[in-house]
Design a protein around this motif. Structure first.
Motif, mmCIF file in Angstrom:
data_model
loop_
_atom_site.group_PDB
_atom_site.id
_atom_site.type_symbol
_atom_site.label_atom_id
_atom_site.label_comp_id
_atom_site.label_asym_id
_atom_site.label_seq_id
_atom_site.Cartn_x
_atom_site.Cartn_y
_atom_site.Cartn_z
ATOM 1 N N LEU A 1 0.834 -1.182 0.000
ATOM 2 C CA LEU A 1 0.000 0.000 0.000
ATOM 3 C C LEU A 1 0.877 1.243 0.000
ATOM 4 O O LEU A 1 1.818 1.332 0.782
ATOM 5 N N PRO A 2 0.598 2.208 -0.895
ATOM 6 C CA PRO A 2 1.307 3.489 -0.773
ATOM 7 C C PRO A 2 0.885 4.166 0.534
ATOM 8 O O PRO A 2 -0.068 3.717 1.171
ATOM 9 N N GLU A 3 1.560 5.204 0.925
ATOM 10 C CA GLU A 3 1.325 5.800 2.248
ATOM 11 C C GLU A 3 0.051 6.635 2.278
ATOM 12 O O GLU A 3 0.073 7.848 2.498
ATOM 13 N N VAL A 4 -1.070 5.945 2.066
ATOM 14 C CA VAL A 4 -2.350 6.660 1.987
ATOM 15 C C VAL A 4 -2.743 7.292 3.321
ATOM 16 O O VAL A 4 -3.581 8.181 3.361
ATOM 17 N N TRP A 5 -2.116 6.843 4.412
ATOM 18 C CA TRP A 5 -2.463 7.423 5.724
ATOM 19 C C TRP A 5 -1.977 8.866 5.828
ATOM 20 O O TRP A 5 -2.270 9.547 6.787
ATOM 21 N N ARG A 6 -1.237 9.332 4.824
ATOM 22 C CA ARG A 6 -0.859 10.750 4.819
ATOM 23 C C ARG A 6 -2.022 11.641 4.399
ATOM 24 O O ARG A 6 -1.971 12.849 4.575
ATOM 25 N N ILE A 7 -3.047 11.041 3.806
ATOM 26 C CA ILE A 7 -4.217 11.821 3.391
ATOM 27 C C ILE A 7 -5.156 11.879 4.587
ATOM 28 O O ILE A 7 -5.981 10.990 4.794
ATOM 29 N N VAL B 1 -1.012 -8.576 0.900
ATOM 30 C CA VAL B 1 -0.991 -9.669 1.875
ATOM 31 C C VAL B 1 -1.063 -9.135 3.297
ATOM 32 O O VAL B 1 -1.359 -9.863 4.231
ATOM 33 N N GLU B 2 -0.794 -7.856 3.450
ATOM 34 C CA GLU B 2 -0.917 -7.263 4.784
ATOM 35 C C GLU B 2 -1.355 -5.811 4.680
ATOM 36 O O GLU B 2 -1.203 -5.176 3.637
ATOM 37 N N LEU B 3 -1.913 -5.328 5.775
ATOM 38 C CA LEU B 3 -2.339 -3.936 5.847
ATOM 39 C C LEU B 3 -1.510 -3.244 6.909
ATOM 40 O O LEU B 3 -1.323 -3.785 7.997
ATOM 41 N N PRO B 4 -1.004 -2.058 6.605
ATOM 42 C CA PRO B 4 -0.177 -1.358 7.599
ATOM 43 C C PRO B 4 -1.017 -0.833 8.768
ATOM 44 O O PRO B 4 -2.127 -0.351 8.572
ATOM 45 N N GLU B 5 -0.451 -0.963 9.945
ATOM 46 C CA GLU B 5 -1.084 -0.486 11.178
ATOM 47 C C GLU B 5 -1.420 1.009 11.095
ATOM 48 O O GLU B 5 -2.364 1.487 11.713
ATOM 49 N N GLU B 6 -0.639 1.730 10.291
ATOM 50 C CA GLU B 6 -0.823 3.194 10.185
ATOM 51 C C GLU B 6 -2.209 3.595 9.713
ATOM 52 O O GLU B 6 -2.649 4.716 9.951
ATOM 53 N N LEU B 7 -2.897 2.677 9.037
ATOM 54 C CA LEU B 7 -4.251 3.008 8.573
ATOM 55 C C LEU B 7 -5.149 3.400 9.738
ATOM 56 O O LEU B 7 -6.075 4.184 9.584
ATOM 57 N N THR C 1 -11.819 -6.553 -0.032
ATOM 58 C CA THR C 1 -12.231 -7.825 -0.623
ATOM 59 C C THR C 1 -11.314 -8.186 -1.788
ATOM 60 O O THR C 1 -10.742 -7.314 -2.449
ATOM 61 N N ASP C 2 -11.176 -9.479 -2.008
ATOM 62 C CA ASP C 2 -10.401 -9.967 -3.145
ATOM 63 C C ASP C 2 -8.909 -9.623 -3.037
ATOM 64 O O ASP C 2 -8.282 -9.204 -4.013
ATOM 65 N N ASN C 3 -8.365 -9.763 -1.831
ATOM 66 C CA ASN C 3 -6.929 -9.620 -1.596
ATOM 67 C C ASN C 3 -6.457 -10.855 -0.831
ATOM 68 O O ASN C 3 -7.197 -11.381 -0.006
ATOM 69 N N PRO C 4 -5.239 -11.321 -1.067
ATOM 70 C CA PRO C 4 -4.736 -12.505 -0.343
ATOM 71 C C PRO C 4 -4.199 -12.137 1.040
ATOM 72 O O PRO C 4 -3.088 -12.509 1.402
ATOM 73 N N LEU C 5 -4.996 -11.400 1.820
ATOM 74 C CA LEU C 5 -4.539 -10.922 3.129
ATOM 75 C C LEU C 5 -4.244 -12.076 4.076
ATOM 76 O O LEU C 5 -5.040 -12.994 4.216
ATOM 77 N N ARG C 6 -3.098 -11.987 4.731
ATOM 78 C CA ARG C 6 -2.736 -13.005 5.716
ATOM 79 C C ARG C 6 -3.208 -12.599 7.102
ATOM 80 O O ARG C 6 -3.601 -13.434 7.900
ATOM 81 N N SER C 7 -3.125 -11.310 7.379
ATOM 82 C CA SER C 7 -3.605 -10.841 8.678
ATOM 83 C C SER C 7 -3.988 -9.378 8.585
ATOM 84 O O SER C 7 -3.523 -8.656 7.711
ATOM 85 N N VAL C 8 -4.860 -8.982 9.492
ATOM 86 C CA VAL C 8 -5.313 -7.594 9.544
ATOM 87 C C VAL C 8 -5.098 -7.101 10.962
ATOM 88 O O VAL C 8 -5.556 -7.739 11.911
ATOM 89 N N PRO C 9 -4.387 -5.984 11.139
ATOM 90 C CA PRO C 9 -4.180 -5.460 12.502
ATOM 91 C C PRO C 9 -5.522 -5.209 13.199
ATOM 92 O O PRO C 9 -6.469 -4.747 12.555
ATOM 93 N N LYS C 10 -5.558 -5.515 14.481
ATOM 94 C CA LYS C 10 -6.803 -5.377 15.249
ATOM 95 C C LYS C 10 -7.402 -3.986 15.132
ATOM 96 O O LYS C 10 -8.616 -3.823 15.068
ATOM 97 N N ALA C 11 -6.547 -2.975 15.126
ATOM 98 C CA ALA C 11 -7.024 -1.594 15.106
ATOM 99 C C ALA C 11 -7.803 -1.261 13.836
ATOM 100 O O ALA C 11 -8.610 -0.340 13.826
#
Length: 110
Positions: free
Chosen positions: A47-53, A67-73, A85-95
Motif C-alpha cells: 500500500l502506498p502511504e495513503v495514511w498521509r491523506i 498480503v498485509e495492511l499497515p497499522e498506520e491506517l 475484498t479480493d486480496n490474499p490478506l494473511r492478517s489484519v491489525p486489530k485496530a
C-alpha cells in the motif's frame, strides 16, 4: 468532478503495480483533501502511504495483491469504510478490523 475522488487506473498500473505506486506516492502529498480513494484492481502488492491523506473517509483496496495492511491506517481518524475484498490478506491489525466492510457498499456496524 468536484467530489474529491481519486481513481488510480490506467494501463501502466494494471501491468506494473509498482509504477502506480510511484505515481501515487508523488501525488499523496498533494491529496490532503481527498475523501474517497479508489485503488481497486491495480495489482498493488504494498500500500502506498495513503495514511498521509488525513481527510480520507473511504478507501477501496479491493482486487489487489495485498498480503498485509499497515497499522498506520488506524491513524486515519475520519476513515469509516475500508474495502479489502479480493486480496490474499494473511492478517489484519486489530485496530483496522472495525473499518473493514464485510459486504461491499455496507459500512460495518459502529
Amino acid at each position: 468532478g468536484g467530489n474529491m475522488e481519486l481513481i488510480c487506473v490506467d494501463h501502466m498500473c494494471v501491468r506494473f503495480g509498482e509504477v502506480c505506486l510511484c505515481k501515487l506516492s508523488i501525488q499523496l502529498a498533494r491529496l490532503q483533501h481527498v475523501r474517497h480513494l479508489d485503488l481497486s484492481g491495480n495489482n498493488l502488492e504494498r500500500l502506498p502511504e495513503v495514511w498521509r491523506i488525513r481527510a480520507l473517509e473511504s478507501l477501496d483496496l479491493s482486487a489487489n495483491k495485498l498480503v498485509e495492511l499497515p497499522e498506520e491506517l488506524s491513524t486515519l481518524r475520519h476513515l469509516r469504510e475500508l474495502n479489502v475484498t479480493d486480496n490474499p490478506l494473511r492478517s489484519v491489525p486489530k485496530a483496522i478490523q472495525p473499518l473493514i466492510s464485510r459486504k461491499s457498499g455496507q459500512a460495518p456496524p459502529s
